[in-house]
Design a protein around this motif. Structure first.
Motif, PDB file in Angstrom:
ATOM      1  N   ASP A  48       0.835  -1.209   0.000  1.00 52.14           N
ATOM      2  CA  ASP A  48       0.000   0.000   0.000  1.00 52.14           C
ATOM      3  C   ASP A  48       0.864   1.251   0.000  1.00 52.14           C
ATOM      4  OD1 ASP A  48      -2.293  -1.556   0.023  1.00 52.14           O
ATOM      5  OD2 ASP A  48      -2.610  -1.366   2.191  1.00 52.14           O
ATOM      6  N   GLU A  49       1.973   1.203   0.742  1.00 50.96           N
ATOM      7  CA  GLU A  49       2.881   2.349   0.814  1.00 50.96           C
ATOM      8  C   GLU A  49       3.511   2.628  -0.547  1.00 50.96           C
ATOM      9  OE1 GLU A  49       7.184   2.859   2.707  1.00 50.96           O
ATOM     10  OE2 GLU A  49       5.622   2.699   4.254  1.00 50.96           O
ATOM     11  N   ALA A  50       3.980   1.578  -1.228  1.00 52.66           N
ATOM     12  CA  ALA A  50       4.597   1.750  -2.550  1.00 52.66           C
ATOM     13  C   ALA A  50       3.567   2.254  -3.549  1.00 52.66           C
ATOM     14  CB  ALA A  50       5.223   0.446  -3.024  1.00 52.66           C
ATOM     15  N   ARG A  51       2.358   1.690  -3.514  1.00 56.73           N
ATOM     16  CA  ARG A  51       1.286   2.130  -4.418  1.00 56.73           C
ATOM     17  C   ARG A  51       0.985   3.613  -4.197  1.00 56.73           C
ATOM     18  NH1 ARG A  51      -2.231  -0.347  -7.430  1.00 56.73           N
ATOM     19  NH2 ARG A  51      -1.658  -2.375  -6.581  1.00 56.73           N
ATOM     20  N   ALA A  52       0.893   4.021  -2.952  1.00 51.33           N
ATOM     21  CA  ALA A  52       0.610   5.425  -2.640  1.00 51.33           C
ATOM     22  C   ALA A  52       1.728   6.327  -3.145  1.00 51.33           C
ATOM     23  CB  ALA A  52       0.413   5.600  -1.137  1.00 51.33           C
ATOM     24  N   ARG A  53       2.960   5.880  -2.996  1.00 60.60           N
ATOM     25  CA  ARG A  53       4.088   6.679  -3.462  1.00 60.60           C
ATOM     26  C   ARG A  53       4.073   6.825  -4.982  1.00 60.60           C
ATOM     27  NH1 ARG A  53      10.486   5.870  -1.893  1.00 60.60           N
ATOM     28  NH2 ARG A  53      11.242   7.597  -3.139  1.00 60.60           N
ATOM     29  N   ILE A  54       3.778   5.751  -5.676  1.00 61.07           N
ATOM     30  CA  ILE A  54       3.715   5.792  -7.133  1.00 61.07           C
ATOM     31  C   ILE A  54       2.558   6.679  -7.589  1.00 61.07           C
ATOM     32  CG2 ILE A  54       3.251   4.405  -9.199  1.00 61.07           C
ATOM     33  CD1 ILE A  54       4.738   2.070  -7.668  1.00 61.07           C
ATOM     34  N   GLU A  55       1.395   6.475  -7.006  1.00 66.63           N
ATOM     35  CA  GLU A  55       0.210   7.231  -7.415  1.00 66.63           C
ATOM     36  C   GLU A  55       0.275   8.706  -7.065  1.00 66.63           C
ATOM     37  OE1 GLU A  55      -2.912   4.928  -5.603  1.00 66.63           O
ATOM     38  OE2 GLU A  55      -3.172   3.708  -7.420  1.00 66.63           O
ATOM     39  N   SER A  56       1.045   9.063  -6.040  1.00 66.06           N
ATOM     40  CA  SER A  56       1.114  10.469  -5.636  1.00 66.06           C
ATOM     41  C   SER A  56       2.241  11.230  -6.325  1.00 66.06           C
ATOM     42  CB  SER A  56       1.267  10.581  -4.116  1.00 66.06           C
ATOM     43  OG  SER A  56       2.537  10.083  -3.708  1.00 66.06           O
ATOM     44  N   CYS A  57       3.090  10.528  -7.049  1.00 65.84           N
ATOM     45  CA  CYS A  57       4.198  11.189  -7.732  1.00 65.84           C
ATOM     46  C   CYS A  57       3.662  12.028  -8.889  1.00 65.84           C
ATOM     47  CB  CYS A  57       5.204  10.156  -8.252  1.00 65.84           C
ATOM     48  SG  CYS A  57       6.654  10.917  -9.029  1.00 65.84           S
ATOM     49  N   THR A  58       4.142  13.250  -9.010  1.00 65.81           N
ATOM     50  CA  THR A  58       3.691  14.152 -10.069  1.00 65.81           C
ATOM     51  C   THR A  58       4.809  14.510 -11.043  1.00 65.81           C
ATOM     52  OG1 THR A  58       4.136  16.085  -8.679  1.00 65.81           O
ATOM     53  CG2 THR A  58       1.892  15.174  -8.604  1.00 65.81           C
ATOM     54  N   GLU A  59       5.980  13.936 -10.855  1.00 59.74           N
ATOM     55  CA  GLU A  59       7.128  14.246 -11.711  1.00 59.74           C
ATOM     56  C   GLU A  59       7.256  13.198 -12.813  1.00 59.74           C
ATOM     57  OE1 GLU A  59      10.725  15.255  -9.521  1.00 59.74           O
ATOM     58  OE2 GLU A  59       9.473  15.448  -7.730  1.00 59.74           O
ATOM     59  N   ALA A  60       6.982  13.614 -14.045  1.00 62.50           N
ATOM     60  CA  ALA A  60       6.987  12.689 -15.178  1.00 62.50           C
ATOM     61  C   ALA A  60       8.336  12.002 -15.344  1.00 62.50           C
ATOM     62  CB  ALA A  60       6.590  13.415 -16.462  1.00 62.50           C
ATOM     63  N   ASP A  61       9.427  12.727 -15.141  1.00 66.01           N
ATOM     64  CA  ASP A  61      10.745  12.109 -15.334  1.00 66.01           C
ATOM     65  C   ASP A  61      11.000  10.988 -14.326  1.00 66.01           C
ATOM     66  OD1 ASP A  61      10.866  14.154 -13.378  1.00 66.01           O
ATOM     67  OD2 ASP A  61      13.021  14.370 -13.628  1.00 66.01           O
ATOM     68  N   VAL A  62      10.523  11.155 -13.108  1.00 67.87           N
ATOM     69  CA  VAL A  62      10.664  10.114 -12.080  1.00 67.87           C
ATOM     70  C   VAL A  62       9.799   8.915 -12.458  1.00 67.87           C
ATOM     71  CG1 VAL A  62      10.213   9.521  -9.658  1.00 67.87           C
ATOM     72  CG2 VAL A  62      11.258  11.732 -10.238  1.00 67.87           C
ATOM     73  N   LEU A  63       8.566   9.176 -12.848  1.00 71.83           N
ATOM     74  CA  LEU A  63       7.659   8.098 -13.224  1.00 71.83           C
ATOM     75  C   LEU A  63       8.168   7.343 -14.456  1.00 71.83           C
ATOM     76  CD1 LEU A  63       4.394  10.039 -12.487  1.00 71.83           C
ATOM     77  CD2 LEU A  63       5.006   7.847 -11.445  1.00 71.83           C
ATOM     78  N   GLU A  64       8.751   8.047 -15.399  1.00 66.06           N
ATOM     79  CA  GLU A  64       9.317   7.382 -16.576  1.00 66.06           C
ATOM     80  C   GLU A  64      10.474   6.469 -16.179  1.00 66.06           C
ATOM     81  OE1 GLU A  64      10.198  10.733 -19.056  1.00 66.06           O
ATOM     82  OE2 GLU A  64       8.190  10.734 -19.938  1.00 66.06           O
ATOM     83  N   ARG A  65      11.302   6.932 -15.250  1.00 66.88           N
ATOM     84  CA  ARG A  65      12.406   6.098 -14.761  1.00 66.88           C
ATOM     85  C   ARG A  65      11.864   4.854 -14.066  1.00 66.88           C
ATOM     86  NH1 ARG A  65      14.836   9.513 -11.476  1.00 66.88           N
ATOM     87  NH2 ARG A  65      14.130   8.581  -9.551  1.00 66.88           N
ATOM     88  N   TRP A  66      10.831   5.039 -13.223  1.00 63.41           N
ATOM     89  CA  TRP A  66      10.225   3.896 -12.548  1.00 63.41           C
ATOM     90  C   TRP A  66       9.602   2.934 -13.548  1.00 63.41           C
ATOM     91  CZ3 TRP A  66       7.224   6.898  -8.171  1.00 63.41           C
ATOM     92  CH2 TRP A  66       8.140   7.353  -7.208  1.00 63.41           C
ATOM     93  N   LEU A  67       8.990   3.472 -14.606  1.00 67.64           N
ATOM     94  CA  LEU A  67       8.387   2.608 -15.620  1.00 67.64           C
ATOM     95  C   LEU A  67       9.453   1.757 -16.296  1.00 67.64           C
ATOM     96  CD1 LEU A  67       5.969   1.633 -17.220  1.00 67.64           C
ATOM     97  CD2 LEU A  67       6.222   3.643 -18.700  1.00 67.64           C
ATOM     98  N   ASP A  68      10.564   2.362 -16.644  1.00 69.81           N
ATOM     99  CA  ASP A  68      11.667   1.605 -17.243  1.00 69.81           C
ATOM    100  C   ASP A  68      12.147   0.509 -16.298  1.00 69.81           C
ATOM    101  OD1 ASP A  68      11.586   3.170 -19.530  1.00 69.81           O
ATOM    102  OD2 ASP A  68      13.236   4.472 -18.889  1.00 69.81           O
ATOM    103  N   GLN A  69      12.265   0.835 -15.028  1.00 73.27           N
ATOM    104  CA  GLN A  69      12.764  -0.119 -14.035  1.00 73.27           C
ATOM    105  C   GLN A  69      11.735  -1.194 -13.712  1.00 73.27           C
ATOM    106  OE1 GLN A  69      13.645   2.654 -10.885  1.00 73.27           O
ATOM    107  NE2 GLN A  69      15.812   2.771 -11.432  1.00 73.27           N
ATOM    108  N   ALA A  70      10.453  -0.877 -13.884  1.00 68.41           N
ATOM    109  CA  ALA A  70       9.390  -1.812 -13.510  1.00 68.41           C
ATOM    110  C   ALA A  70       9.485  -3.128 -14.284  1.00 68.41           C
ATOM    111  CB  ALA A  70       8.020  -1.167 -13.731  1.00 68.41           C
ATOM    112  N   PHE A  71      10.101  -3.104 -15.449  1.00 67.98           N
ATOM    113  CA  PHE A  71      10.235  -4.315 -16.250  1.00 67.98           C
ATOM    114  C   PHE A  71      11.278  -5.279 -15.680  1.00 67.98           C
ATOM    115  CE2 PHE A  71       8.351  -1.338 -19.230  1.00 67.98           C
ATOM    116  CZ  PHE A  71       7.398  -2.119 -19.858  1.00 67.98           C
ATOM    117  N   GLU A  72      12.144  -4.767 -14.795  1.00 68.40           N
ATOM    118  CA  GLU A  72      13.279  -5.563 -14.339  1.00 68.40           C
ATOM    119  C   GLU A  72      13.297  -5.874 -12.841  1.00 68.40           C
ATOM    120  OE1 GLU A  72      16.631  -3.305 -15.638  1.00 68.40           O
ATOM    121  OE2 GLU A  72      16.079  -3.459 -17.740  1.00 68.40           O
TER     122      GLU A  72
END
Length: 81
Positions: A48-72
């Motif tokens: 729940d904590e990780a989900r909240a952190r992901i959903e509350s992030c508003t910085e596209a560059d951070v989210l794009e980095r997380w998306l790239d990493q999510a595959f690995e």
């Protein structure tokens, strides 16, 4: 000489800023959903904590980095390292 309606100019600038802000929120929300979807498809448990952190992030560059990493990653917490 043509007179400038400054109120209209200011209103248009305000609307443009509001539109840009709304679009940025939409992009961030979509990226957050994509991160969570990739994690789910790879059967990575998301607290729940990780989900909240992901959903509350508003910085596209951070989210794009997380998306790239999510595959690995094997845990959601690895995104934040």
């Amino acid at each position: 000489m043509r007179s400038i309606d400054y109120q209209t100019v200011l209103e248009q600038e305000g609307m443009a800023k509001g539109l840009a802000k709304g679009m940025a929120k939409g992009v961030a929300k979509g990226l957050a959903q994509a991160v969570l979807r990739v994690l789910a498809r790879n059967e990575v448990e998301v607290s729940d904590e990780a989900r909240a952190r992901i959903e509350s992030c508003t910085e596209a560059d951070v989210l794009e980095r997380w998306l790239d990493q999510a595959f690995e990653v094997t845990t959601a917490d690895e995104l934040f390292d």
